[in-house]
Write a protein that holds these residues in place. Structure first.
Motif, short mmCIF file in Angstrom:
data_model
loop_
_atom_site.label_atom_id
_atom_site.label_comp_id
_atom_site.label_asym_id
_atom_site.label_seq_id
_atom_site.Cartn_x
_atom_site.Cartn_y
_atom_site.Cartn_z
N VAL A 144 0.80 -1.26 0.01
CA VAL A 144 0.15 0.00 -0.02
C VAL A 144 0.94 1.22 0.06
O VAL A 144 0.53 2.23 -0.76
N THR A 145 1.90 1.24 0.90
CA THR A 145 2.83 2.60 1.04
C THR A 145 3.62 2.59 -0.39
O THR A 145 4.43 3.95 -0.45
N ASP A 146 3.61 2.09 -1.28
CA ASP A 146 4.50 2.00 -2.60
C ASP A 146 3.43 1.96 -3.83
O ASP A 146 3.68 1.10 -4.93
N GLN A 147 2.31 2.74 -3.86
CA GLN A 147 1.37 2.71 -4.97
C GLN A 147 0.90 1.32 -5.31
O GLN A 147 0.77 1.00 -6.26
N ASP A 148 0.77 0.25 -4.31
CA ASP A 148 0.38 -0.95 -4.60
C ASP A 148 1.25 -1.67 -5.58
O ASP A 148 0.77 -2.71 -6.42
N ARG A 149 2.55 -1.60 -5.53
CA ARG A 149 3.35 -2.10 -6.41
C ARG A 149 3.44 -3.64 -5.73
O ARG A 149 3.39 -3.63 -4.49
N MET A 150 3.69 -4.66 -6.39
CA MET A 150 3.89 -6.02 -5.83
C MET A 150 5.22 -5.87 -5.11
O MET A 150 6.48 -5.74 -5.45
N TRP A 151 5.26 -6.63 -3.70
CA TRP A 151 6.69 -6.69 -3.09
C TRP A 151 6.41 -8.21 -2.33
O TRP A 151 5.36 -8.65 -2.39
N PHE A 152 7.47 -8.77 -1.90
CA PHE A 152 7.85 -9.97 -1.34
C PHE A 152 7.80 -9.41 0.08
O PHE A 152 8.61 -8.47 0.66
N PHE A 153 7.16 -10.26 1.02
CA PHE A 153 7.19 -10.05 2.39
C PHE A 153 7.65 -11.27 3.37
O PHE A 153 7.46 -12.31 2.84
N ASP A 154 8.16 -11.22 4.49
CA ASP A 154 8.41 -12.13 5.24
C ASP A 154 7.16 -12.52 6.12
O ASP A 154 6.21 -12.07 6.04
N VAL A 155 7.43 -13.57 6.97
CA VAL A 155 6.20 -14.27 7.66
C VAL A 155 5.68 -13.19 8.60
O VAL A 155 4.65 -13.38 8.99
N ASN A 156 6.77 -12.18 9.17
CA ASN A 156 6.04 -11.17 9.96
C ASN A 156 5.70 -10.10 9.33
O ASN A 156 5.23 -8.92 9.95
N GLY A 157 5.31 -9.98 8.07
CA GLY A 157 4.91 -8.79 7.10
C GLY A 157 5.84 -7.68 6.80
O GLY A 157 5.42 -6.76 6.27
N GLU A 158 6.90 -8.00 7.00
CA GLU A 158 8.23 -7.25 7.01
C GLU A 158 8.54 -7.18 5.46
O GLU A 158 8.77 -8.11 4.81
N PRO A 159 8.76 -5.97 4.76
CA PRO A 159 9.03 -5.96 3.26
C PRO A 159 10.34 -6.49 2.97
O PRO A 159 11.44 -6.16 3.97
N ILE A 160 10.65 -7.43 1.95
CA ILE A 160 11.87 -7.89 1.83
C ILE A 160 12.46 -7.04 0.33
O ILE A 160 13.54 -6.57 0.63
N ALA A 161 11.77 -7.16 -0.48
CA ALA A 161 12.05 -6.32 -1.84
C ALA A 161 11.00 -6.32 -2.94
O ALA A 161 10.02 -7.05 -2.74
N GLU A 162 10.95 -5.32 -3.58
CA GLU A 162 9.93 -5.29 -4.63
C GLU A 162 9.94 -6.56 -5.55
O GLU A 162 11.01 -7.07 -5.81
N ALA A 163 8.67 -7.01 -5.88
CA ALA A 163 8.73 -8.16 -6.55
C ALA A 163 9.43 -8.15 -8.11
O ALA A 163 9.71 -9.09 -8.67
N GLU A 164 9.71 -6.87 -8.56
CA GLU A 164 10.24 -6.77 -9.78
C GLU A 164 11.72 -7.27 -9.73
O GLU A 164 12.50 -7.49 -10.70
N HIS A 165 12.31 -7.19 -8.47
CA HIS A 165 13.81 -7.26 -8.40
C HIS A 165 14.02 -8.70 -7.47
O HIS A 165 14.15 -8.85 -6.36
#
Length: 98
Positions: free
Chosen positions: A61-82
């Motif tokens: 949500v905080t990145d204009q709804d771009r797809m991101w990978f998240f860990d089990v705690n909901g922490e962002p890992i990296a944008e899914a394009e990367h």
């Protein structure tokens, strides 16, 4: 996995997770796709501790709804394009310190 989603998964999650799975398998990690909720489970086959990491892919949500990978705690890992960046970060979390 079936060609349909149950409404809780974003339609772009599966292909991104599949690409990340391939990148991690190329680095020697074991991966397993979990269907509900859609995620991959990552382990290092030779790790005696059995440490795992669960990765999901969804819009950030905080990145204009771009797809991101998240860990089990909901922490962002990296944008899914990367994919490579995400694979390096996940590998770093599962690699024991020397």
């Amino acid at each position: 996995m079936a060609g349909t989603f149950d409404g809780t998964e974003h339609r772009h999650s599966y292909p991104r997770l599949h690409m990340l799975m391939n990148a991690l398998q190329g680095r020697g990690f074991a991966t397993e796709l979990r269907a509900s909720p859609l995620a991959i489970i990552v382990t290092r086959p030779d790790d005696p501790t059995g440490a795992t990491q669960t990765i999901t892919c969804k819009p950030r949500v905080t990145d204009q709804d771009r797809m991101w990978f998240f860990d089990v705690n909901g922490e962002p890992i990296a944008e899914a394009e990367h994919i490579v960046d995400a694979a390096v970060i996940v590998a770093g979390h599962l690699t024991p310190a020397p």
